[in-house]
Enzyme design. Structure first.
Site, PDB file in Angstrom:
ATOM      1  N   GLY A  27      12.700  31.249 -35.685  1.00 27.58           N
ATOM      2  CA  GLY A  27      11.628  32.118 -36.144  1.00 27.58           C
ATOM      3  C   GLY A  27      11.604  33.493 -35.515  1.00 27.58           C
ATOM      4  O   GLY A  27      11.189  34.461 -36.140  1.00 27.58           O
ATOM      5  N   HIS A  94       6.119  42.636 -57.271  1.00 22.71           N
ATOM      6  CA  HIS A  94       7.199  43.429 -57.866  1.00 22.71           C
ATOM      7  C   HIS A  94       7.582  44.643 -57.019  1.00 22.71           C
ATOM      8  O   HIS A  94       6.751  45.252 -56.352  1.00 22.71           O
ATOM      9  CB  HIS A  94       6.807  43.887 -59.273  1.00 22.71           C
ATOM     10  CG  HIS A  94       5.644  44.838 -59.270  1.00 22.71           C
ATOM     11  ND1 HIS A  94       5.813  46.200 -59.153  1.00 22.71           N
ATOM     12  CD2 HIS A  94       4.320  44.619 -59.344  1.00 22.71           C
ATOM     13  CE1 HIS A  94       4.636  46.785 -59.161  1.00 22.71           C
ATOM     14  NE2 HIS A  94       3.703  45.835 -59.275  1.00 22.71           N
ATOM     15  N   HIS A 103       9.871  38.740 -40.787  1.00 21.65           N
ATOM     16  CA  HIS A 103       9.205  37.451 -40.993  1.00 21.65           C
ATOM     17  C   HIS A 103       7.879  37.715 -41.690  1.00 21.65           C
ATOM     18  O   HIS A 103       7.001  38.362 -41.136  1.00 21.65           O
ATOM     19  CB  HIS A 103       8.969  36.744 -39.662  1.00 21.65           C
ATOM     20  CG  HIS A 103       8.461  35.347 -39.806  1.00 21.65           C
ATOM     21  ND1 HIS A 103       8.574  34.430 -38.811  1.00 21.65           N
ATOM     22  CD2 HIS A 103       7.832  34.699 -40.826  1.00 21.65           C
ATOM     23  CE1 HIS A 103       8.045  33.287 -39.201  1.00 21.65           C
ATOM     24  NE2 HIS A 103       7.578  33.442 -40.430  1.00 21.65           N
ATOM     25  N   ILE A 124       0.228  35.314 -40.091  1.00 24.05           N
ATOM     26  CA  ILE A 124      -0.288  34.435 -41.140  1.00 24.05           C
ATOM     27  C   ILE A 124      -1.474  35.076 -41.868  1.00 24.05           C
ATOM     28  O   ILE A 124      -2.369  35.646 -41.256  1.00 24.05           O
ATOM     29  CB  ILE A 124      -0.655  33.052 -40.552  1.00 24.05           C
ATOM     30  CG1 ILE A 124      -0.914  32.047 -41.657  1.00 24.05           C
ATOM     31  CG2 ILE A 124      -1.796  33.166 -39.563  1.00 24.05           C
ATOM     32  CD1 ILE A 124      -0.954  30.619 -41.174  1.00 24.05           C
TER      33      ILE A 124
END
Length: 166
Positions: A27, A94, A103, A124
């Site tokens: 990660g 798009h 990430h 998050i």
């Protein structure tokens, strides 16, 4: 699959076992990029790990060594750079440009025409409105809402996102 601990296995598997493909499942953006560099220098080809439960437009351009997790959606004409992670349930709308070793954490939402620079980490649940740019090596705190472009090398948090560290 057996788990082999230690970088010394990279060369041995390539030379003795004739492995050709590698995926770096780490990660940390910097560490993922460093280990991928080692693998490539040993002659490996970086492959992608894409969940069959992800939705990816056929016009998306994908780099190498990327991970796209279950529930992720990547819409038309976006580009995902090498070693990027588009995590669980994230949406990339798009014409977005996601840089190298980025990430995008679970449940992030990027509206159309967003650019995310190399090495950045979007925590998050971040949200980014259309046509904003997030610089290189940026950290966005969990739940941040980006309504104005963010420069390189900063940490920003909150609603709206405010720079707290240069």
């Amino acid at each position: 699959m057996p788990v082999l601990h230690g970088d010394e296995h990279i060369r041995r598997l390539r030379e003795e076992e004739n492995y050709q493909d590698a995926f770096v499942a780490i990660g940390s953006n910097r560490l993922r990029e460093k280990l991928a560099g080692k693998a490539v220098s040993q002659g490996y080809r970086l492959v992608n790990a894409i969940s069959p439960l992800a939705v990816i437009s056929p016009s998306v351009r994908l780099g190498g060594g990327i991970a796209i997790m279950a529930g992720a959606t990547i819409n038309a004409d976006s580009a995902i750079g090498d070693l990027a992670i588009i995590n669980t349930g994230a949406t990339v709308d798009h014409d977005c440009r996601i840089g190298r070793a980025v990430h995008i954490a679970p449940q992030c939402g990027l509206a159309g025409n967003v650019t995310v620079g190399d090495g950045s980490m979007l925590g998050i649940g971040c949200k980014v409105i259309p046509e904003q740019s997030i610089g290189n090596n940026v950290v966005l705190g969990a739940g941040s809402v980006v309504i104005a472009s963010i420069p390189d090398g900063v940490t920003a948090v909150g609603v709206p996102a405010r720079i707290i560290r240069q």
